[in-house]
Enzyme design. Structure first.
Site, PDB file in Angstrom:
ATOM      1  N   GLN A 176       4.342   3.290   1.914  1.00 55.23           N
ATOM      2  CA  GLN A 176       4.020   1.892   2.172  1.00 55.23           C
ATOM      3  C   GLN A 176       2.513   1.662   2.226  1.00 55.23           C
ATOM      4  OE1 GLN A 176       5.901  -0.744   2.427  1.00 55.23           O
ATOM      5  NE2 GLN A 176       4.590  -2.251   3.442  1.00 55.23           N
TER       6      GLN A 176
ATOM      7  N   HIS B 138      10.486  -0.068   4.594  1.00 55.38           N
ATOM      8  CA  HIS B 138      10.017  -1.451   4.732  1.00 55.38           C
ATOM      9  C   HIS B 138      11.019  -2.423   4.121  1.00 55.38           C
ATOM     10  CE1 HIS B 138       7.605  -5.061   4.368  1.00 55.38           C
ATOM     11  NE2 HIS B 138       7.596  -4.965   3.048  1.00 55.38           N
TER      12      HIS B 138
ATOM     13  N   HIS C 213       6.557  -2.194  -7.091  1.00 59.70           N
ATOM     14  CA  HIS C 213       5.263  -1.632  -6.706  1.00 59.70           C
ATOM     15  C   HIS C 213       4.987  -0.325  -7.441  1.00 59.70           C
ATOM     16  CE1 HIS C 213       2.798  -3.694  -3.768  1.00 59.70           C
ATOM     17  NE2 HIS C 213       3.891  -4.167  -3.184  1.00 59.70           N
TER      18      HIS C 213
ATOM     19  N   HIS D 250       2.985  -6.774  -9.536  1.00 60.00           N
ATOM     20  CA  HIS D 250       4.154  -6.034  -9.059  1.00 60.00           C
ATOM     21  C   HIS D 250       5.329  -6.973  -8.809  1.00 60.00           C
ATOM     22  CE1 HIS D 250       2.642  -7.254  -5.021  1.00 60.00           C
ATOM     23  NE2 HIS D 250       3.912  -7.188  -4.668  1.00 60.00           N
TER      24      HIS D 250
ATOM     25  N   ASP E 195       6.310 -15.254   6.581  1.00 60.31           N
ATOM     26  CA  ASP E 195       7.568 -14.744   6.034  1.00 60.31           C
ATOM     27  C   ASP E 195       7.943 -13.432   6.703  1.00 60.31           C
ATOM     28  OD1 ASP E 195       6.009 -12.700   4.663  1.00 60.31           O
ATOM     29  OD2 ASP E 195       5.557 -14.209   3.146  1.00 60.31           O
ATOM     30  N   VAL E 196       9.180 -13.010   6.483  1.00 61.29           N
ATOM     31  CA  VAL E 196       9.670 -11.800   7.144  1.00 61.29           C
ATOM     32  C   VAL E 196       9.082 -10.534   6.542  1.00 61.29           C
ATOM     33  CG1 VAL E 196      11.823 -12.902   7.899  1.00 61.29           C
ATOM     34  CG2 VAL E 196      11.764 -11.687   5.704  1.00 61.29           C
TER      35      VAL E 196
ATOM     36  N   PHE F 182       6.362 -10.054   8.877  1.00 60.34           N
ATOM     37  CA  PHE F 182       6.921  -9.701  10.176  1.00 60.34           C
ATOM     38  C   PHE F 182       7.190  -8.193  10.234  1.00 60.34           C
ATOM     39  CE2 PHE F 182       9.092 -14.092  11.000  1.00 60.34           C
ATOM     40  CZ  PHE F 182       7.856 -14.691  10.987  1.00 60.34           C
TER      41      PHE F 182
END
Length: 452
Positions: free
Chosen positions: A41, A59, A103, A126, A187-188, A191
């Site tokens: 990540q 993620h 990605h 991406h 946005d989540v 979050f």
């Protein structure tokens, strides 16, 4: 043993979610995990923060779970008036699961730093690649999924990018703000990675996304928040900026990333890395293991790349010389500083610097909207009985909040330790020529200049 509710509501983003009992979700998650488990990540950040070894798959599971929680929350309070059904819930959750499948290796480094050096003028992103990978996964593995659902999933993935499709009449626009919010950035996706990255790097996180999820409401086809939560919203963007400064663009992290970029560029002619983006079936094979491929290959054509990877392994990194923050009144018209700018600022005498001796990192840190206040685009409401939404002007919020929302930092590195002194001096000369002052906070330590 903790029940699902008692555990998930307390630690939702750190546990693997329970998949719905459908072949579609399970199959998609299985094939998505194959590649995303080999994409860290945070790119190279684990070489500075050892705990930051979590992957894009973890993620994506978190975003999948939170996307479901968000849409279920809206359904609970406004389901009848909004017309939210199971199709909508599954679509938003799938978008959360698949949003990062496009990605490249080492997080954003592949798109933002490697590709521009080997494919001048490319418009690749991406997000666009994610939509191609979604089609590839569905087609190759013959996953039985509703075509309309997949169309919306791909549009939700693109929602935060400049290539997002225009809204169709009658569609529930608010659903496109849950996973990747191109309207205001709340946005989540954020979050999850803000909480996950903070925890992995051993940093505190005072931002509470749960407060926003519990108080959000849809008004005028837009997700809005209670006015009393404006500081919680601001903390979302401020915490993200702190993560950029502390982790994502940490000077040592950037030194390693600059070396990885140079290694990939050196290897590109032989391995044709950039050609992978043209075919999803080939791109599927491209992940962080490309570094191990370079490191273990015996080919003479990869010797320079191997040497760079070996230097990273042995901590013989590009040496950080110094940095300065671009003066506030110069940010608007700022143009990236190059190695040539530094070399041309060298005075006669001493070591004659060459462009290939210098690495420059132009670091942008903002609150998602460049020089603008992100709160300007967010709609609030007074209370749950209110039917009016409104924005909050800067002067009505708090005089303690910033009046400038972007930092530009110029960092210079020496690719050889013995050149730190000469490059540091040239960097200081550059600042004097450009601004009339040395904008850096302090001089490069003499001990560092003498290190060989």
């Amino acid at each position: 043993m903790a029940t699902k509710n008692s555990h998930c509501l307390q630690f939702p983003i750190f546990q693997i979610p329970d998949y719905p009992n459908t072949f579609t979700i399970m199959s998609t998650a299985t094939f998505t995990s194959i590649r995303l488990r080999d994409l860290k990540q945070l790119g190279a950040a684990h070489m500075v923060y050892p705990g930051a070894v979590h992957t894009r798959f973890e993620h994506s599971l978190g975003v999948y779970w939170l996307a479901g929680e968000a849409v279920q929350m809206l359904k609970k309070y406004q389901g009848l008036e909004l017309g939210i059904d199971n199709f909508d819930i599954q679509t938003v959750k799938l978008a959360g699961l698949l949003h990062d499948v496009g990605h490249g290796p080492f997080s954003h480094l592949f798109q933002s730093e490697f590709l521009p050096l080997v494919m001048n003028g490319t418009e690749w992103s991406h997000e666009q690649m994610s939509t191609k990978m979604v089609d590839h996964i569905v087609d190759k593995h013959h996953i039985d999924v509703d075509s309309e659902m997949m169309r919306k999933v791909k549009e939700m993935i693109l929602a935060s990018s400049g290539s997002a499709p225009k809204n169709r009449a009658g569609e529930k626009r608010f659903l496109y703000d849950i996973v990747a919010n191109g309207r205001n950035g709340v946005d989540v996706d954020k979050f999850d990675y803000i909480a996950r990255d903070s925890r992995a790097c051993g940093l505190g996180c005072s931002f509470e996304f749960q407060r926003l999820m519990q108080t959000m409401r849809v008004m005028g086809d837009e997700i809005c928040y209670r006015a009393k939560e404006y500081l919680t919203v601001h903390k979302l963007f401020a915490t993200r900026a702190d993560l950029y400064r502390t982790v994502y663009v940490h000077p040592k992290v950037k030194a390693i990333e600059l070396m990885i970029v140079d290694a990939l560029v050196e290897a590109n002619d032989y391995l044709q890395i950039s050609s992978f983006i043209e075919d999803p079936s080939e791109y599927w094979k491209l992940d962080d293991s490309i570094i191990k491929t370079i490191e273990t290959a015996p080919n003479q054509q990869l010797r320079e790349s191997r040497n760079l990877i070996r230097r990273i392994r042995t901590r013989n990194l590009y040496q950080f010389c110094n940095e300065y923050a671009v003066p506030r009144d110069k940010i608007e018209n700022f143009k990236d500083i190059t190695a040539q700018d530094i070399v041309c600022s060298q005075k006669n005498g001493g070591v004659l610097l060459k462009e290939e001796d210098v690495a420059v990192s132009n670091v942008r840190i903002d609150l998602t909207r460049g020089r603008h206040n992100p709160l300007e685009r967010i709609s609030f409401f007074k209370d749950y009985e209110s039917e009016e939404k409104f924005s909050i002007p800067d002067d009505r919020i708090s005089h303690l909040l910033p009046t400038c929302f972007q930092d530009m930092i110029v960092r210079v590195y020496a690719k050889k330790p013995e050149l730190v002194g000469a490059i540091s001096e040239a960097f200081e000369n550059f600042q004097l020529n450009k601004y009339g002052i040395k904008a850096q906070v302090h001089a490069t330590p003499e001990k560092k200049k003498r290190r060989v």
